[in-house]
Enzyme design. Structure first.
Site, PDB file in Angstrom:
ATOM      1  N   GLU A  83       4.171   6.098   1.355  1.00 13.84           N
ATOM      2  CA  GLU A  83       2.953   5.358   1.707  1.00 13.84           C
ATOM      3  C   GLU A  83       2.979   4.873   3.157  1.00 13.84           C
ATOM      4  O   GLU A  83       3.913   4.184   3.578  1.00 13.84           O
ATOM      5  CB  GLU A  83       2.781   4.154   0.756  1.00 13.84           C
ATOM      6  CG  GLU A  83       1.453   3.439   0.984  1.00 13.84           C
ATOM      7  CD  GLU A  83       1.137   2.374  -0.067  1.00 13.84           C
ATOM      8  OE1 GLU A  83       1.558   2.522  -1.236  1.00 13.84           O
ATOM      9  OE2 GLU A  83       0.456   1.404   0.304  1.00 13.84           O
ATOM     10  N   LYS A 264       2.401  -5.679  -6.529  1.00 16.31           N
ATOM     11  CA  LYS A 264       2.582  -4.263  -6.142  1.00 16.31           C
ATOM     12  C   LYS A 264       2.943  -4.191  -4.659  1.00 16.31           C
ATOM     13  O   LYS A 264       3.794  -3.397  -4.236  1.00 16.31           O
ATOM     14  CB  LYS A 264       1.307  -3.481  -6.451  1.00 16.31           C
ATOM     15  CG  LYS A 264       1.432  -1.972  -6.340  1.00 16.31           C
ATOM     16  CD  LYS A 264       1.145  -1.424  -4.968  1.00 16.31           C
ATOM     17  CE  LYS A 264       1.214   0.091  -4.937  1.00 16.31           C
ATOM     18  NZ  LYS A 264       1.023   0.655  -3.604  1.00 16.31           N
ATOM     19  N   ASP A 280      18.111   2.052  -9.390  1.00 17.29           N
ATOM     20  CA  ASP A 280      17.219   2.420 -10.486  1.00 17.29           C
ATOM     21  C   ASP A 280      15.930   1.593 -10.321  1.00 17.29           C
ATOM     22  O   ASP A 280      15.835   0.465 -10.789  1.00 17.29           O
ATOM     23  CB  ASP A 280      17.918   2.099 -11.815  1.00 17.29           C
ATOM     24  CG  ASP A 280      17.073   2.472 -13.014  1.00 17.29           C
ATOM     25  OD1 ASP A 280      15.858   2.681 -12.853  1.00 17.29           O
ATOM     26  OD2 ASP A 280      17.631   2.529 -14.130  1.00 17.29           O
ATOM     27  N   HIS A 376      -3.792   2.378   7.734  1.00 12.57           N
ATOM     28  CA  HIS A 376      -3.609   3.706   7.156  1.00 12.57           C
ATOM     29  C   HIS A 376      -4.254   4.761   8.037  1.00 12.57           C
ATOM     30  O   HIS A 376      -3.751   5.858   8.185  1.00 12.57           O
ATOM     31  CB  HIS A 376      -4.247   3.772   5.757  1.00 12.57           C
ATOM     32  CG  HIS A 376      -3.443   3.061   4.719  1.00 12.57           C
ATOM     33  ND1 HIS A 376      -2.398   3.649   4.066  1.00 12.57           N
ATOM     34  CD2 HIS A 376      -3.509   1.812   4.228  1.00 12.57           C
ATOM     35  CE1 HIS A 376      -1.864   2.790   3.207  1.00 12.57           C
ATOM     36  NE2 HIS A 376      -2.528   1.665   3.297  1.00 12.57           N
TER      37      HIS A 376
HETATM   38  C1  MEV Z   1      -1.094  -1.386  -1.164  1.00 15.92           C
HETATM   39  O1  MEV Z   1      -0.093  -0.441  -1.442  1.00 15.92           O
HETATM   40  C2  MEV Z   1      -0.567  -2.772  -1.390  1.00 15.92           C
HETATM   41  C3  MEV Z   1      -1.608  -3.890  -1.255  1.00 15.92           C
HETATM   42  O2  MEV Z   1      -2.696  -3.635  -2.133  1.00 15.92           O
HETATM   43  C4  MEV Z   1      -0.922  -5.173  -1.642  1.00 15.92           C
HETATM   44  C5  MEV Z   1      -1.854  -6.362  -1.750  1.00 15.92           C
HETATM   45  O3  MEV Z   1      -3.053  -6.162  -1.997  1.00 15.92           O
HETATM   46  O4  MEV Z   1      -1.354  -7.483  -1.576  1.00 15.92           O
HETATM   47  C6  MEV Z   1      -2.168  -3.966   0.136  1.00 15.92           C
END
Ligand code: MEV
Length: 388
Positions: A83, A264, A280, A376
């Protein structure tokens, strides 16, 4: 952690791959063969021994995040991820915090729990519990006799408890919980081995039927904490930005939909280090999310303003190891660990927690500012320019 000499990493992201490798080699003291491993790490015949039905190798970019100071030491962090913006985000956040001491961490003990599920046959749960209490020391000694190498390294079985599960749709059952200090290893194999080998004796003593024997990935004792701070209205962050970050934090505290995405973002960083260092990452993900859900699903980090300082904290279970398993088998992982300069699982987990906190800050900083699409897009533009 090993002390490093001070090579300049300023403008690292603008260099070519070979220039980056040269700078890294100078900083870390990689040999020629170790540098070659960065590109061609895993030989086909080794890959064939790792899993079944092998037909090839799956490749991913390996990068280093710069500017990290963890517990007073300068760290270069290997990260494997597909990513865009993750490595840049972590490095940028680490740079901001490095001006104010970087990240301070605290590591919990390397304690993992194994579970032996028993189904009572002749005795009730109360009687079984008394037998387990009376046999605790015997079972601990027996367990330790099964893993002499772990005991020699200072680890081993440290406790045995029983969790009664009285009313289920298939009747009563219990978990015989085996607590193991796994030392510098992640410990899954060790814990599974101990559970499997002890289960015969547990069944005999309790006159119960043993069903499954396996470690728990919850690892709630193996919590690593990290914290950092940045003055509000200094050169790095305005009061307005700090307040917006706190608002985003509170949003995650009050919306599960948002908390999952917030976490995430944390795991974007943690997983990338996990992958680069042969951990892991499924176990780490399972542990992190279950820990986040222990009082209803919540963010793993906490951002708040205190005394005109924006402070960040993280706490999450990190079952990681620098010994055993793939860490000794995959040659690229040894190079990643050398780049990190860590010798213990505690040091590795301190860095991973710091990266998770930095990654979360980087995401929030972008989100309350111009959004994440912009970052990005700059890599997409680079791909387009090279016709890919
Ligand atoms: C993208 O991989 C991760 C984000 O969505 C995390 C977040 O929203 O805090 C940017």
């Amino acid at each position: 952690m090993t002390e490093r000499k001070e090579t300049s990493f300023s403008g690292y992201h603008k260099k070519s791959v070979s220039e980056r490798r040269e700078i890294l080699t100078e900083e870390v003291g990689l040999s020629e063969s170790e540098t070659l491993l960065l590109e061609n790490g895993l030989e086909m015949d080794k890959a064939d021994l790792m899993i079944e039905n092998v037909i090839g190798k799956y490749e991913m970019p390996l990068a280093v995040a710069t500017n990290f100071i963890v517990d007073g030491k300068r760290i270069l962090v290997p990260m494997a991820t597909e990513e865009a913006s993750i490595v840049a985000g972590a490095s940028k956040a680490a740079k901001m915090f490095s001006r104010y001491g970087g990240f301070l961490t605290e590591v919990g003990p390397s304690l993992m729990k194994g579970q032996i599920q028993i189904i009572p046959q002749e005795l009730g749960l109360e009687s079984i519990e008394m037998i387990i209490n009376d046999s605790r020391n015997f079972l601990i000694d027996l367990g330790n006799s099964m893993v002499p190498n772990l005991v020699r390294r200072g680890g081993g079985v440290v406790g045995i408890e029983m969790t009664k599960i009285s009313a289920t749709r298939v009747g009563p059952m219990a978990s015989i919980d085996i607590w193991v200090n796994t030392g510098e290893a992640m410990g899954a194999n060790l814990v599974n081995q101990i559970c499997e080998r002890l289960s015969g004796e547990v069944g005999r003593l309790t006159k119960a039927r043993v069903n499954i024997r396996i470690l728990s990935n919850y690892s709630e004792q193996r919590i690593t904490k990290a914290k950092c701070g940045i003055p509000v209205n200094g050169e790095d962050i305005s009061e307005d930005m700090a307040n917006k970050i706190v608002e985003a934090q509170v949003f995650a505290e009050n919306s599960v939909d948002r908390a999952v995405t917030h976490n995430k973002g944390v795991l974007n960083g943690v997983d990338a280090v996990a992958l680069a260092t042969g951990q892991d990452w499924r176990a780490i993900e399972a542990g992190a999310h279950s820990y986040a859900a222990r009082f209803g699903y919540k963010p793993l980090t906490h951002w708040f303003v205190d005394n005109e300082v924006l402070r960040g904290e993280i706490g999450l279970p990190l079952a990681v190891g620098v010994f055993g398993g793939i860490t000794e088998f995959h040659p690229q992982i040894a190079v990643s660990l050398k780049v990190l300069g860590v010798k213990s699982s505690g040091e590795l987990s301190s860095i991973m927690a710091s990266v998770g906190l930095a990654q979360n800050f980087a995401a929030l900083y972008s989100l309350v500012n111009q959004g994440i699409v912009h970052g990005h897009e700059s890599l997409h533009r680079r791909k387009k320019n090279t016709g890919q």
